[in-house]
Enzyme design. Structure first.
Site, PDB file in Angstrom:
ATOM      1  N   ASP A 159      -2.457   9.653   6.950  1.00 28.88           N
ATOM      2  CA  ASP A 159      -1.607   8.537   6.539  1.00 28.88           C
ATOM      3  C   ASP A 159      -0.229   9.023   6.146  1.00 28.88           C
ATOM      4  O   ASP A 159       0.733   8.260   6.162  1.00 28.88           O
ATOM      5  CB  ASP A 159      -2.273   7.805   5.373  1.00 28.88           C
ATOM      6  N   ARG A 196       0.851  -1.189   0.000  1.00 28.31           N
ATOM      7  CA  ARG A 196       0.000   0.000   0.000  1.00 28.31           C
ATOM      8  C   ARG A 196       0.893   1.248   0.000  1.00 28.31           C
ATOM      9  O   ARG A 196       1.745   1.385   0.876  1.00 28.31           O
ATOM     10  CB  ARG A 196      -0.934   0.011   1.241  1.00 28.31           C
TER      11      ARG A 196
HETATM   12  O1  MRU Z   1      -7.406   2.672   3.858  1.00 28.56           O
HETATM   13  P1  MRU Z   1      -7.248   2.651   5.335  1.00 28.56           P
HETATM   14  O2  MRU Z   1      -8.433   2.195   6.096  1.00 28.56           O
HETATM   15  O3  MRU Z   1      -5.958   2.002   5.768  1.00 28.56           O
HETATM   16  O4  MRU Z   1      -7.135   4.184   5.585  1.00 28.56           O
HETATM   17  C1  MRU Z   1      -6.346   4.713   6.498  1.00 28.56           C
HETATM   18  C2  MRU Z   1      -7.166   5.316   7.499  1.00 28.56           C
HETATM   19  O5  MRU Z   1      -7.603   4.627   8.374  1.00 28.56           O
HETATM   20  C3  MRU Z   1      -7.476   6.713   7.442  1.00 28.56           C
HETATM   21  O6  MRU Z   1      -7.071   7.407   6.367  1.00 28.56           O
HETATM   22  C4  MRU Z   1      -7.234   7.323   8.769  1.00 28.56           C
HETATM   23  O7  MRU Z   1      -8.039   8.414   8.887  1.00 28.56           O
HETATM   24  C5  MRU Z   1      -5.798   7.692   9.012  1.00 28.56           C
HETATM   25  S1  MRU Z   1      -4.809   6.354   9.389  1.00 28.56           S
HETATM   26  C6  MRU Z   1      -4.975   6.169  11.018  1.00 28.56           C
END
Ligand code: MRU
Length: 384
Positions: A264, A110
């Protein structure tokens, strides 16, 4: 102490969440230290499923297919994945080559969350400091454990700093309910404990501050409706799920006191990549003078980049997430149903960028700061 969900029960007096009558972290080593257990988040809120990850390939699938997700937890999972790769490396012709390759594969799962590559790089750096393979494995385990414990401590501190913002609003409202809006799940499930955006919420609830959370459903995977809601429910914190587009209306009508989201990846200038839809919430917040805060561990700052829109690679995911929706059917099974014309084209950008100018402040483990280069630079070398 939170009444319903968290208690001090394990290692180092840290808190863990109570699910049913048992206490859990989102990830933990098996007793023989040969595998790692995770909560398979694809089944929440309907089923609480624990999955055992035994091979590097298991870790790759778990991160890529979102059995685990959320920036912090992805990083910790990657760290344990590297530990498991080191156990496998003992059987390989060249331990170091095997580990380097495993690191590349894990990193490729990812792209957006910086914690993933940060954790893999840190693991490789530490492991390669040792000369003997047995010691490399020990180092891998110790480093993964340290990364996990650090994630917990950072999240706890984010709560400590962030709760002051909620307290202040509560004071101004003479103790009336403080309405927090959050997007996606930057919660306990996205880290190892407490979460980031949820950590000030848990801390406020613990202090007895009256609080209510507007939970964006967060299409397409509905992390808000299924994961954040599950967490808050589990802790007895009042919440209401709203469809993603309702936030603007709520803000126009004075129904949101503060927005707190996670991130992220954050640039050295304070631009934030977070789950798609975050940017629109920030615009609505700005237009309505609602404070918009981003909670983050400093490990999710990418110091090498300064322009979020140009430099952050936004993950694009498969079309089935847009075309299908899954939920609990009347027969008690989890089912996926098609909600679009079968042949529709789709676009599925997983994240968007909120420019620093729309952000009121960043809640970090080192304190609440402004979203700009100077403030970020100041905390960069600060030890706590
Ligand atoms: O795609 P995900 O569920 O891994 O997305 C990340 C997140 O959970 C969010 O973007 C979140 O708000 C920040 S990461 C703790």
């Amino acid at each position: 102490m939170l009444k319903n969900c968290f208690e001090v029960v394990t290692l180092n007096n840290l808190l863990t969440m109570k699910v049913g009558d048992k206490y859990y972290r989102t990830i933990w080593l098996t007793e023989d230290e040969k595998a790692v257990n995770i909560i398979d988040q694809r089944f929440l809120p309907h089923k609480f499923v624990i999955e055992k990850l035994r091979t590097t390939e298991d870790f790759i699938v778990a991160i890529r297919d979102m059995h685990v997700r959320g920036a912090g937890l992805i990083g910790v999972t990657a760290a344990y994945g590297m530990y498991i790769a080191s156990l496998e490396g003992m059987q390989m012709k060249d331990f170091n080559d095997y580990l380097t390759e495993a690191g590349k594969k894990i990193k490729a799962t990812r792209p957006t969350a910086v914690n993933l590559s940060w954790a893999v790089d840190k693991m490789l750096e530490e492991i390669f400091k040792e000369k003997i393979n047995e010691n490399k494995v020990k180092k891998a385990l110790n480093t993964a454990n340290e990364i996990m414990l650090e994630d917990i401590e950072i999240s706890r501190k984010i709560g400590e700093h962030g709760v002051k913002l909620i307290e202040e609003i509560s004071r101004k409202k003479s103790g009336e309910v403080v309405n927090v809006l959050t997007h996606c799940n930057a919660g306990w499930l996205a880290f190892v404990d407490y979460g980031t955006a949820t950590s000030p919420i848990y801390a406020a609830f613990e202090k007895g501050i009256k609080i209510h959370v507007w939970v964006d459903e967060t299409r397409p995977r509905n992390q808000g409706a299924s994961l954040t809601a599950w967490e808050l429910e589990n802790c007895g914190i009042p919440y209401t799920i709203i469809v993603d587009n309702a936030g603007g209306h709520l803000m126009q009508n004075g129904m949101v006191d503060i927005v707190i989201v996670g991130t992220d990846r954050t640039t050295s200038t304070g631009d934030v990549a977070n789950k798609t839809g975050t940017y629109l919430k920030a615009l609505a917040a700005k237009d309505n003078n609602v404070p918009f805060y981003v909670a983050l561990p400093t490990t999710s700052i990418d110091w090498n980049i300064s322009d979020g829109i140009r430099e952050i690679i936004i993950e694009q995911r498969g079309d089935e997430e847009v075309k299908y929706i899954s939920g609990l059917a009347e027969d008690g099974t989890i089912k996926k149903v098609l909600i679009t014309p079968a042949n529709s084209n789709t676009a599925n950008y997983g994240f968007d960028i909120t420019p620093a100018r729309l952000i009121t402040g960043l809640i970090t483990e080192k304190g609440v700061i402004q979203a700009n280069k100077e403030s970020l630079e100041k905390i960069r070398n600060q030890t706590n």
